[in-house]
Structures are given as C-alpha cells and as structure tokens.
Write a protein that holds these residues in place. Structure first.
Motif, PDB file in Angstrom:
ATOM      1  N   CYS A 265       0.881  -1.080   0.292  1.00 38.38           N
ATOM      2  CA  CYS A 265      -0.498   0.015  -0.019  1.00 38.38           C
ATOM      3  C   CYS A 265       0.573   1.568  -0.177  1.00 38.38           C
ATOM      4  N   ILE A 268       1.674   2.121  -3.639  1.00 36.08           N
ATOM      5  CA  ILE A 268       0.569   2.435  -4.410  1.00 36.08           C
ATOM      6  C   ILE A 268       0.305   3.610  -3.827  1.00 36.08           C
ATOM      7  N   VAL A 337      -8.581  -4.999  -9.417  1.00 36.93           N
ATOM      8  CA  VAL A 337      -7.545  -4.458 -10.209  1.00 36.93           C
ATOM      9  C   VAL A 337      -7.826  -3.347 -11.387  1.00 36.93           C
ATOM     10  N   ALA A 340      -8.664  -0.193  -8.717  1.00 41.46           N
ATOM     11  CA  ALA A 340      -7.914  -0.056  -8.737  1.00 41.46           C
ATOM     12  C   ALA A 340      -7.452   1.263  -8.933  1.00 41.46           C
ATOM     13  N   THR A 344      -7.064   5.096 -10.403  1.00 40.33           N
ATOM     14  CA  THR A 344      -6.141   6.460 -10.074  1.00 40.33           C
ATOM     15  C   THR A 344      -5.572   7.327 -11.299  1.00 40.33           C
ATOM     16  N   ILE A 366      -8.987   3.170  -3.693  1.00 39.70           N
ATOM     17  CA  ILE A 366      -7.776   3.256  -4.339  1.00 39.70           C
ATOM     18  C   ILE A 366      -7.623   1.932  -2.925  1.00 39.70           C
ATOM     19  N   SER A 370      -6.786  -2.541  -3.495  1.00 36.39           N
ATOM     20  CA  SER A 370      -6.328  -2.709  -3.208  1.00 36.39           C
ATOM     21  C   SER A 370      -5.841  -3.967  -2.323  1.00 36.39           C
ATOM     22  N   PHE A 374      -5.207  -7.933  -2.064  1.00 36.76           N
ATOM     23  CA  PHE A 374      -4.539  -8.853  -1.776  1.00 36.76           C
ATOM     24  C   PHE A 374      -4.733  -9.856  -1.002  1.00 36.76           C
ATOM     25  N   GLY A 396      -6.169  -1.787   3.893  1.00 38.37           N
ATOM     26  CA  GLY A 396      -5.618  -1.649   2.475  1.00 38.37           C
ATOM     27  C   GLY A 396      -5.812  -0.290   2.971  1.00 38.37           C
ATOM     28  N   VAL A 400      -3.177   2.946   2.334  1.00 34.43           N
ATOM     29  CA  VAL A 400      -2.888   3.798   1.110  1.00 34.43           C
ATOM     30  C   VAL A 400      -3.123   5.089   1.721  1.00 34.43           C
ATOM     31  N   SER A 435       2.890   0.945   5.680  1.00 31.43           N
ATOM     32  CA  SER A 435       2.849   1.893   4.660  1.00 31.43           C
ATOM     33  C   SER A 435       3.216   3.477   4.444  1.00 31.43           C
TER      34      SER A 435
END
Length: 561
Positions: A265, A268, A337, A340, A344, A366, A370, A374, A396, A400, A435
C-alpha cells in the motif's frame, strides 16, 4: 521525625502552596479570556460544521439532478443507466464552469485545498486566501457533482480555513491565536463531513497545525464536537460505510501478511501521488505548448473523464459505492485490480485538469480495492491460517490513505469511525505503520507537503527549513541612519562587486552570501527601473542569526505550550 525530614516536608509544603497561589493567579487573570476563546472556538465550530454540511448536501442535490440518482451512495449504478452521451457531456459542462470560475476569481487558475491551509498555518499566521478560497469551494462543488474523481475533504478543509481567517481578521488575532482558530475550523469541518470527531480533532493537530500543543487541544476538541453534532442532527449517528461482513483476524499467524500489505500500500500510495504530479506537469507542458486558455483546461479533463466513465462509471465522484463493495468483499479479483488502476488514472486526470476536490476519499477507494485484491490472493493461498479477505480491504483502505496524507494517527482513527468497526485495530495499525514509513521516504512526507515542496515552500523539513523564508531583509537590516550600520563606502564597494540583496528578499535568499563571500554584512538595496541600485542599509550576519534563533524559539515555545 528527624529534623531533616521536617525540613524536607516544610519545603515541599511551601512549594505546594506557591503552586496553588500561582494557579489561582493564572485562573483569575487568564481564565476569563481562555473561556471566551473557547466560546469563539465553539462558534467557529458551528459555522464550519454547517458549511461542511451545506457543501455535502449541495453535492448530493446536484448529483441527483444531473445523474437522476435517488441515492448518491449508489451513483455509478444510476450512471450506468444513462445514455452514453449524457455521461460524456456532464463532466465536460462541469469542467467548463469550473474553468470559468477559477479563471475569473483566482490569479493562477488553481484550486485551493489542504496544502494551502497547511501553508497558511505555518507561514501566514493561520490565514488563507478568502476570495480564491470561496471560488475554489464553488469549483469543487461543481467538480464533485459533475463526475470529477476526487473527494470532498480538500475543499471542506479550505472552506473552514476561510471561516477562521475571517474571524481572525475581525479580532486581530496574533499568529498563535490565528493558528488555533484555523485548527478549530478544520476539526469541525472534517468532523461534520465524516461524522468522525476524534479523527477530526487529530487531523487538525497532526496534518494542519503539525503539533500537539496542549493549549490548542481543548478548543479544537470543542469545535470538533460541535461539527459532529451538526452532522448527527442531519444524518443521525451512522457510519459512512456499513459493513455486512465484519472481518476476523487469525491474530499472530496472519500479522506478517498485513506487514506485506502495508508495504504494498505504501508503493501504491506513492504511485497515486506521482501519477497526480506527472499529470499536472504534463498538462502544464501541453497548455504552454499549444497555448490552451486556462479556463478550457478543466473542460478537457472533463471530456477525458466522461469518455472513461462511459465504460467504467465506477470512477465518477467520491466512489463510496465501489468502496463499500470492496469492504463487503462483493468484487472479484480482476474487478478490484481494474477499478483501482482506473480510479488512479481518473484521479490524476481530475487533478491534472485543475478541477478541484480532495485526495483522501479516492485514496480510501484505491486502498480498499488494493487491500481486497491482496486479501483474495492471500486467503486463497493459505485458507487455513487466514481470516476473511474483507479484513485486508479494511486495512488497505487505511494504509493507502495514511501514506497519502502522511497522517497515520488521524487516518487510523478516521477509518475506524467511518466503518464503526474497532475490533481489528491491530491489523490496521500494522499496515498503516508500514505504508507511512515507506511512502514518507519516497515523497516529501505526504501528498500535501510534496505539493508545497513543488512550489518551493519547504515545510516538510520543519521550521528550521522555512522560517528564513518568512523574514524580509528590510525588517532585519540596519538602516543607513543607524549608528551601528556598516560604512557607506564599504557597502558601495560590495555593491560594485555584485554582492548585495534586495530589501524585499528573504533571509533564505540572503544567508548563502555570508557563506560564499565570508563577509560580516551584505548591503541591502532597492532597484528602480532605469536607475542604479539605491543603498538603504546593511544586513549583518549576526542580526540574521539572532532573528532566526528568536523565530525558532517562538515556534518551539508554541509547540510545547
């Protein structure tokens, strides 16, 4: 009892009585003014809370009118049913309106947001731009209502800053009071926007003021509670996200997976931030190269967003519906996926087009997507030692968002308050810590501080890096009529060698001269068109150092009071 024991007790008694007398004196002389300040904080909290509430309801009303949605929490489901040309045209029209607003009411065509509030707290005595701030509020309102892929926390925070600035100007507040009032307004606005009083108060301290001074805590909490009450009077005591499948943690065995999730993360979050900055740089280059009017720039981004939304309406707006699906585990791996990645891209397009909005809500979406991806992989590989994959989405989301904001404490708490699930704190804390530790080393601590660094405003390194930029040479120099000023002939000689500074220059620009030329002073001049530089004084190295030391001491005193 021995004589020495009696002496010690008598000394302690005298110290206690002196402390009581001093406390009574402080309460008598400062108590009324402190209570008065708390009432001001309460009033600011109420006003900022209502401002955040009206902003949110304005977005809901416009979204409902434009997209025909009965519930804005399910915006993309309604957008899927609209004709493709309508989905395309709404963001274009919104971008055009945004461009016209920013072109006419801001000097640079840029939306004001959280970074500008942080700058105001550090460098302008807790004040922000009022005219540009109001224009940014309306621009962000249009952006979020017409398909812009950002969040509402950025404009809400700056809008709160405008409220506190107005009050600070009216009462002629000094720097410390102005910053405290700014913190109160921000805490109330965040609390009212997300029904998160604890996180709202800590966000103001951790992100905006960037210290946890005791003197600021009580008024900020009062304002945060006021903002929360306003939210709950309208929406009730409900969380932003309702989880149908609470997560369970297999405790020690599963913690290494959350460490890895935190690192992922962090990467990301950095990719999200760098994609935004890349989009801004690319848009600036293309605008200059093709001489695109700045008021057209948001409309071009709106066209790109509309084209993307025809196929993937999940990118529209704040994205709460998709985030809820991720937290509930109702998305497949490839969907998580793809969504996300597309979110972005959409966020980068929106920021690159200067359409307005904040980065917190997109980072939540996001992060949840993510984390879900995972978790689906992790629980699939080791099902016997894993909890639910929704737990990873939860962690997550926090990881992030915390890395983007550079605020692990307030982000962890705001994630808890947004979901109402406090039972899986260890998983979230582990992911958030990893993160933020990783991302803070790949950017300038956070998205907001990196934005400021790109404008050559050096707040990330602390007061020692930016205080020199706040002091003008003209305020520290010795004027020519000062008997301690340097000899005029010596000054003229240095000017002839090109060694001089403008009176309007900052100490940050002047200090390198002392190191390069190894001189005790530098002449200060004023340039007028067509005339040689006019000597007005001399800046001595010792005076500059003294001024810098006083500023550092004042900052430290405020942060530890």
């Amino acid at each position: 009892m021995t004589q020495s024991t009696r002496t010690v007790l008598q000394q302690q008694l005298r110290q206690a009585m002196a402390a009581i007398k001093d406390g009574w004196r402080v309460m008598r002389h400062r108590g009324p003014s402190q209570i008065q300040f708390w009432f001001i904080a309460l009033a600011i909290g109420i006003v900022a809370g209502f401002a955040a509430l009206f902003f949110r309801k304005g977005i809901n009303a416009l979204q409902a009118a434009l997209y025909g949605s009965e519930d804005v929490q399910f915006l993309h489901s309604f957008a899927e049913q609209l004709p493709w040309y309508w989905v395309l045209l709404i963001p274009i029209a919104g971008g055009l309106i945004v461009g016209i607003i920013l072109h006419n009411f801001t000097e640079d065509g840029r939306v004001r947001s959280v970074a500008d509030v942080i700058e105001g707290a550090a460098m302008t005595d807790g004040r922000v731009e009022k005219r540009a701030g109001i224009a940014s509020m309306f621009a962000s309102l249009i952006t979020l209502s017409s398909g812009g892929s950002t969040g509402r926390e950025g404009p809400v925070v700056h809008m709160a800053g405008v409220v506190s600035t107005w009050v600070s100007d009216r009462i002629h507040a000094d720097g410390i009071t102005g910053r405290d009032l700014l913190g109160c307004a921000v805490a109330a606005a965040v609390s009212a926007s997300f029904n998160a009083p604890i996180a709202g108060a800590l966000f103001a301290l951790e992100v905006v003021l960037r210290h946890f001074a005791v003197h600021a805590f009580a008024p900020i909490v009062i304002a945060a509670v006021a903002g929360t009450v306003i939210n709950r009077l309208e929406f009730g005591d409900v969380t932003e996200f309702v989880l149908n499948t609470p997560g369970s943690l297999k405790f020690y065995v599963e913690l290494p997976a959350f460490l890895l999730l935190g690192l992922l993360c962090g990467v990301i979050a950095v990719l999200l931030m760098r994609s935004i900055f890349l989009a801004e740089d690319l848009a600036n280059h293309l605008q200059d190269k093709f001489a695109i009017p700045r008021w057209v720039r948001p409309a071009i981004s709106g066209a790109m967003l509309g084209g993307l939304a025809i196929w993937f309406p999940h990118i529209i707006g704040v994205g709460y519906e998709t985030t809820t699906l991720a937290l509930s585990g109702e998305l497949l791996l490839h969907n998580a996926v793809i969504f996300a990645v597309l979110k972005t891209v959409a966020v980068a397009i929106t920021f690159g087009g200067r359409m307005g909005g904040g980065v917190f809500s997109p980072s939540l979406m996001i992060g949840a997507l993510s984390g879900l991806a995972f978790g689906l992989i992790a629980t699939g590989l080791l099902p016997d030692v894993s909890g639910t994959h929704t737990l990873y989405a939860f962690a997550g989301m926090g990881a992030v968002a915390a890395a983007v904001l550079g605020a692990p404490i307030s982000t962890t708490l705001i994630v808890f308050e947004l979901t109402g699930d406090w039972q899986i704190g260890i998983a979230v804390m582990v992911s958030v810590s990893m993160s933020t530790a990783l991302a803070s080393r790949l950017v300038d601590r956070s998205f907001f501080l990196t934005q400021l660094e790109r404008r050559n405003i050096h707040l990330a390194a602390g007061p020692q890096a930016y205080l020199l930029a706040m002091m003008r040479c003209s305020t520290v120099m010795r004027a020519l009529d000062d008997p301690r000023c340097a000899d005029r002939d010596a000054c003229e000689q240095l000017i002839g060698e090109g060694l001089c500074v403008e009176g309007t220059a900052t100490l940050e620009a002047a200090m390198p001269y002392f190191d390069r030329a190894d001189v005790p002073f530098v002449p200060v001049v004023v340039h007028k068109e067509g005339l040689p530089p006019k000597l007005v004084g001399a800046l001595f190295h010792i005076d500059a150092l003294k001024a810098y030391n006083r500023a550092l001491a004042a900052t430290a005193a405020e942060e530890h009071s």
